[in-house]
Design an enzyme around this catalytic site. Structure first.
Site, PDB file in Angstrom:
ATOM      1  N   TYR A  14     -15.237 -11.274   0.751  1.00 28.67           N
ATOM      2  CA  TYR A  14     -15.968 -10.029   0.460  1.00 28.67           C
ATOM      3  C   TYR A  14     -17.253 -10.315  -0.313  1.00 28.67           C
ATOM      4  O   TYR A  14     -18.277  -9.672  -0.099  1.00 28.67           O
ATOM      5  CB  TYR A  14     -15.080  -9.063  -0.320  1.00 28.67           C
ATOM      6  CG  TYR A  14     -13.992  -8.458   0.540  1.00 28.67           C
ATOM      7  CD1 TYR A  14     -14.273  -7.386   1.390  1.00 28.67           C
ATOM      8  CD2 TYR A  14     -12.695  -8.962   0.537  1.00 28.67           C
ATOM      9  CE1 TYR A  14     -13.291  -6.825   2.195  1.00 28.67           C
ATOM     10  CE2 TYR A  14     -11.701  -8.414   1.338  1.00 28.67           C
ATOM     11  CZ  TYR A  14     -11.999  -7.346   2.164  1.00 28.67           C
ATOM     12  OH  TYR A  14     -11.035  -6.802   2.966  1.00 28.67           O
ATOM     13  N   ARG A  34      -6.826  11.843  -5.745  1.00 27.47           N
ATOM     14  CA  ARG A  34      -8.097  11.167  -5.483  1.00 27.47           C
ATOM     15  C   ARG A  34      -9.242  12.181  -5.484  1.00 27.47           C
ATOM     16  O   ARG A  34     -10.327  11.923  -5.999  1.00 27.47           O
ATOM     17  CB  ARG A  34      -8.005  10.466  -4.136  1.00 27.47           C
ATOM     18  CG  ARG A  34      -9.228   9.706  -3.695  1.00 27.47           C
ATOM     19  CD  ARG A  34      -8.899   9.088  -2.355  1.00 27.47           C
ATOM     20  NE  ARG A  34      -9.957   8.287  -1.803  1.00 27.47           N
ATOM     21  CZ  ARG A  34     -10.920   8.763  -1.022  1.00 27.47           C
ATOM     22  NH1 ARG A  34     -10.974  10.060  -0.761  1.00 27.47           N
ATOM     23  NH2 ARG A  34     -11.824   7.949  -0.523  1.00 27.47           N
ATOM     24  N   ASP A  45      -7.129  -2.585  -7.141  1.00 28.95           N
ATOM     25  CA  ASP A  45      -7.644  -3.191  -5.921  1.00 28.95           C
ATOM     26  C   ASP A  45      -7.968  -4.644  -6.178  1.00 28.95           C
ATOM     27  O   ASP A  45      -8.252  -5.027  -7.317  1.00 28.95           O
ATOM     28  CB  ASP A  45      -8.900  -2.456  -5.434  1.00 28.95           C
ATOM     29  CG  ASP A  45      -9.169  -2.762  -3.965  1.00 28.95           C
ATOM     30  OD1 ASP A  45      -8.574  -2.092  -3.114  1.00 28.95           O
ATOM     31  OD2 ASP A  45      -9.929  -3.702  -3.676  1.00 28.95           O
ATOM     32  N   ARG A  84      -3.395   6.826   1.135  1.00 31.01           N
ATOM     33  CA  ARG A  84      -3.889   8.016   1.828  1.00 31.01           C
ATOM     34  C   ARG A  84      -2.913   8.696   2.778  1.00 31.01           C
ATOM     35  O   ARG A  84      -3.172   9.796   3.228  1.00 31.01           O
ATOM     36  CB  ARG A  84      -5.187   7.674   2.570  1.00 31.01           C
ATOM     37  CG  ARG A  84      -6.360   7.483   1.622  1.00 31.01           C
ATOM     38  CD  ARG A  84      -7.574   6.953   2.324  1.00 31.01           C
ATOM     39  NE  ARG A  84      -7.372   5.573   2.726  1.00 31.01           N
ATOM     40  CZ  ARG A  84      -8.338   4.768   3.169  1.00 31.01           C
ATOM     41  NH1 ARG A  84      -9.576   5.228   3.297  1.00 31.01           N
ATOM     42  NH2 ARG A  84      -8.079   3.529   3.496  1.00 31.01           N
ATOM     43  N   ARG A 116       0.820  -1.218   0.000  1.00 32.54           N
ATOM     44  CA  ARG A 116       0.000   0.000   0.000  1.00 32.54           C
ATOM     45  C   ARG A 116       0.854   1.268   0.000  1.00 32.54           C
ATOM     46  O   ARG A 116       0.488   2.253   0.647  1.00 32.54           O
ATOM     47  CB  ARG A 116      -0.950   0.026   1.205  1.00 32.54           C
ATOM     48  CG  ARG A 116      -1.969  -1.085   1.217  1.00 32.54           C
ATOM     49  CD  ARG A 116      -3.262  -0.613   0.560  1.00 32.54           C
ATOM     50  NE  ARG A 116      -4.321  -1.591   0.705  1.00 32.54           N
ATOM     51  CZ  ARG A 116      -5.417  -1.400   1.427  1.00 32.54           C
ATOM     52  NH1 ARG A 116      -5.595  -0.280   2.074  1.00 32.54           N
ATOM     53  NH2 ARG A 116      -6.339  -2.322   1.476  1.00 32.54           N
TER      54      ARG A 116
HETATM   55  O1  CP3 Z   1      -0.056  -1.411  -2.526  1.00 32.34           O
HETATM   56  C1  CP3 Z   1      -0.429  -0.488  -3.280  1.00 32.34           C
HETATM   57  O2  CP3 Z   1      -0.029   0.703  -3.172  1.00 32.34           O
HETATM   58  C2  CP3 Z   1      -1.333  -0.844  -4.450  1.00 32.34           C
HETATM   59  C3  CP3 Z   1      -2.719  -0.651  -4.314  1.00 32.34           C
HETATM   60  C4  CP3 Z   1      -3.622  -1.536  -3.494  1.00 32.34           C
HETATM   61  C5  CP3 Z   1      -4.864  -1.059  -3.009  1.00 32.34           C
HETATM   62  N1  CP3 Z   1      -5.542  -2.112  -2.458  1.00 32.34           N
HETATM   63  C6  CP3 Z   1      -5.337   0.334  -3.137  1.00 32.34           C
HETATM   64  C7  CP3 Z   1      -6.392   0.815  -2.224  1.00 32.34           C
HETATM   65  C8  CP3 Z   1      -3.532  -2.902  -3.152  1.00 32.34           C
HETATM   66  C9  CP3 Z   1      -2.395  -3.880  -3.371  1.00 32.34           C
HETATM   67  C10 CP3 Z   1      -4.769  -3.252  -2.502  1.00 32.34           C
HETATM   68  C11 CP3 Z   1      -5.104  -4.611  -2.046  1.00 32.34           C
HETATM   69  C12 CP3 Z   1      -6.291  -4.834  -1.209  1.00 32.34           C
HETATM   70  N2  CP3 Z   1      -7.534  -4.244  -1.298  1.00 32.34           N
HETATM   71  C13 CP3 Z   1      -6.369  -5.824  -0.195  1.00 32.34           C
HETATM   72  C14 CP3 Z   1      -5.256  -6.798   0.161  1.00 32.34           C
HETATM   73  C15 CP3 Z   1      -4.173  -6.164   0.930  1.00 32.34           C
HETATM   74  C16 CP3 Z   1      -4.470  -5.888   2.353  1.00 32.34           C
HETATM   75  O3  CP3 Z   1      -4.317  -4.716   2.751  1.00 32.34           O
HETATM   76  O4  CP3 Z   1      -4.784  -6.830   3.090  1.00 32.34           O
HETATM   77  C17 CP3 Z   1      -7.661  -5.765   0.368  1.00 32.34           C
HETATM   78  C18 CP3 Z   1      -8.188  -6.621   1.493  1.00 32.34           C
HETATM   79  C19 CP3 Z   1      -8.396  -4.781  -0.347  1.00 32.34           C
HETATM   80  C20 CP3 Z   1      -9.840  -4.383  -0.166  1.00 32.34           C
HETATM   81  C21 CP3 Z   1      -9.946  -2.952   0.189  1.00 32.34           C
HETATM   82  N3  CP3 Z   1      -9.816  -1.919  -0.719  1.00 32.34           N
HETATM   83  C22 CP3 Z   1     -10.077  -2.369   1.482  1.00 32.34           C
HETATM   84  C23 CP3 Z   1     -10.274  -3.154   2.755  1.00 32.34           C
HETATM   85  C24 CP3 Z   1     -10.001  -0.974   1.322  1.00 32.34           C
HETATM   86  C25 CP3 Z   1      -9.993   0.087   2.393  1.00 32.34           C
HETATM   87  C26 CP3 Z   1     -11.332   0.625   2.690  1.00 32.34           C
HETATM   88  C27 CP3 Z   1     -11.254   1.847   3.578  1.00 32.34           C
HETATM   89  O5  CP3 Z   1     -11.927   2.824   3.253  1.00 32.34           O
HETATM   90  O6  CP3 Z   1     -10.502   1.819   4.576  1.00 32.34           O
HETATM   91  C28 CP3 Z   1      -9.840  -0.713  -0.054  1.00 32.34           C
HETATM   92  C29 CP3 Z   1      -9.713   0.610  -0.697  1.00 32.34           C
HETATM   93  C30 CP3 Z   1      -8.333   0.973  -1.137  1.00 32.34           C
HETATM   94  N4  CP3 Z   1      -7.587   0.184  -1.965  1.00 32.34           N
HETATM   95  C31 CP3 Z   1      -7.606   2.166  -0.823  1.00 32.34           C
HETATM   96  C32 CP3 Z   1      -6.395   2.072  -1.525  1.00 32.34           C
HETATM   97  C33 CP3 Z   1      -5.295   3.108  -1.588  1.00 32.34           C
HETATM   98  C34 CP3 Z   1      -8.098   3.337   0.024  1.00 32.34           C
HETATM   99  C35 CP3 Z   1      -9.188   3.981  -0.763  1.00 32.34           C
HETATM  100  C36 CP3 Z   1      -9.321   5.470  -0.695  1.00 32.34           C
HETATM  101  O7  CP3 Z   1      -8.498   6.204  -1.302  1.00 32.34           O
HETATM  102  O8  CP3 Z   1     -10.312   5.873  -0.097  1.00 32.34           O
END
Ligand code: CP3
Length: 354
Positions: free
Chosen positions: A154, A40, A77, A31, A27
């Site tokens: 999910y 964003r 994602d 944010r 990640r």
């Molecule tokens: O690593 C990176 O920089 C690449 C991007 C990446 C994202 N998600 C961007 C993202 C990667 C590799 C993921 C994987 C992902 N997504 C996982 C597996 C990794 C882990 O952390 O266990 C999972 C479980 C998800 C599902 C998901 N997507 C969640 C739980 C969330 C967060 C929700 C929240 O609001 O807290 C997301 C959204 C997400 N994916 C964000 C990012 C940067 C945040 C979204 C935003 O900008 O609001």
């Protein structure tokens, strides 16, 4: 396609010698970076950002402008697969991801099919190609997908969950139904990873964020077995270069030996297991990635440096270690802490590669 100027990540994943230990952060685009929040905001939402190859390229490169990272990771994602299956992904502020359609019964599973990446996930492949062009071979690009079981969590829960009781009820009451769903997910994950590789991803990672919530027997039957299925159909080479694979099961430390036999080149570790014991158990078979507790990035610089030193020392001398956190960076991390972390890995790790 030529090799990246900095190919330490690929070499370390293949357990070949490198001058230092490569480092990237799960990640790393996100944010905690003000410039990410700005892009964003311009995009309007996380999903609009992820669906725009130009903006996804912009945010993928942001952490590389600030920090001396040895890899880029595709901005996307894991939930793009169920979204492309028609489940209707959206994000509820403060609650995380949600699906309009949860998968709860046989009829719902029977309506699902693995999406053709070239069709429903074209924007992901376009982002891979555009990021590769923008990177100009500076560092390798990592592609990724969720594990079949983590995606199913999910899809069946309909969003995030604290106890996974809906999917676990399905697992114990209707195991054959869950197997049908996992079969579809495994085909979808393999197709997307192979399409990412063809579009230019130089390594791939499977995020099994929730496999660790299962019993040992259920983990093997419902998560690892489908990761193995993905591994069996994975392309191992593109344009004459090896494309290494990383499997990360959060909470999988107890099952390292079986994970290391799934066909991957590297195993990602969370912070609950020592690098020394992990290496002793499986280091002859796979490379290891990890594993500093992301909370360490909230501590003073001296503490960050000593935690980096401890993990480098625990892995010990020689190749096969990719430095990382044990899970994704938290959104409250001060960016300067990441600089301290990355620079500490580079400065301190040379001593282990002579
Ligand atoms: O690593 C990176 O920089 C690449 C991007 C990446 C994202 N998600 C961007 C993202 C990667 C590799 C993921 C994987 C992902 N997504 C996982 C597996 C990794 C882990 O952390 O266990 C999972 C479980 C998800 C599902 C998901 N997507 C969640 C739980 C969330 C967060 C929700 C929240 O609001 O807290 C997301 C959204 C997400 N994916 C964000 C990012 C940067 C945040 C979204 C935003 O900008 O609001």
């Amino acid at each position: 396609m030529s090799k990246p100027a900095n190919d330490t990540l690929i070499k370390a994943l293949l357990r070949e010698t490198t001058p230092y230990t490569p480092v990237w952060l799960m990640r790393q685009a996100g944010r905690y970076l003000p410039e990410y929040n700005e892009t964003r905001r311009r995009a309007g939402s996380f999903l609009a950002l992820a669906r725009s190859p130009a903006l996804a390229t912009e945010v993928t490169l942001q952490p590389l402008e600030r920090f001396d990272l040895d890899a880029a990771i595709l901005f996307s994602d894991i939930l793009v697969i169920p979204d492309a299956m028609g489940l209707g992904l959206h994000f509820v502020e403060g609650e995380g991801p949600r699906f309009k359609q949860a998968i709860r019964d046989r009829a719902a599973v029977d309506r699902l099919a693995p999406p053709d990446p070239a069709d429903g996930l074209r924007y992901v492949l376009d982002a891979v190609a555009e990021i590769r062009r923008a990177l100009q071979n500076r560092v390798p690009l990592i592609g990724f997908a969720g594990s079949p079981y983590t995606l199913a969590c999910y899809m069946v829960e309909g969003g995030a969950s604290s106890d996974f009781l809906t999917i676990k009820s399905m697992l114990y009451r209707e195991p054959r139904l869950l197997h049908r769903l996992l079969e579809i997910n495994a085909r979808a994950v393999a197709a997307l990873l192979n399409a990412q590789i063809e579009a230019g991803a130089q390594a791939v990672m499977i995020f099994d964020t929730w496999g660790g919530s299962l019993s040992q027997a259920a983990y093997r039957e419902f998560s690892l077995a489908y990761i193995e299925q993905v591994m069996e159909s994975l392309k191992r080479e593109n344009a004459g270069q090896r494309v290494p694979s990383i499997v990360f099961t959060k909470g999988g430390g107890l099952w390292l030996e079986s994970i290391a036999r799934c066909g991957c080149d590297a195993v990602g570790l969370d912070w609950t297991i020592g690098m020394d014991s992990a290496r002793a158990r499986v280091g002859a078979r796979v490379a290891l990635q990890g594993n500093v507790d992301p909370a360490v990035l909230h501590a003073p610089d001296d503490c960050i440096r000593s935690e980096v030193a401890a993990v480098l020392a625990a892995y010990g001398p020689g190749p096969g270690h990719v430095f990382n956190l044990g899970h994704g960076i938290s959104q409250t991390t001060p960016p300067n802490a990441v600089k301290t972390f990355v620079d500490a890995v580079h400065e301190q790790s040379r001593a282990y590669h002579r």
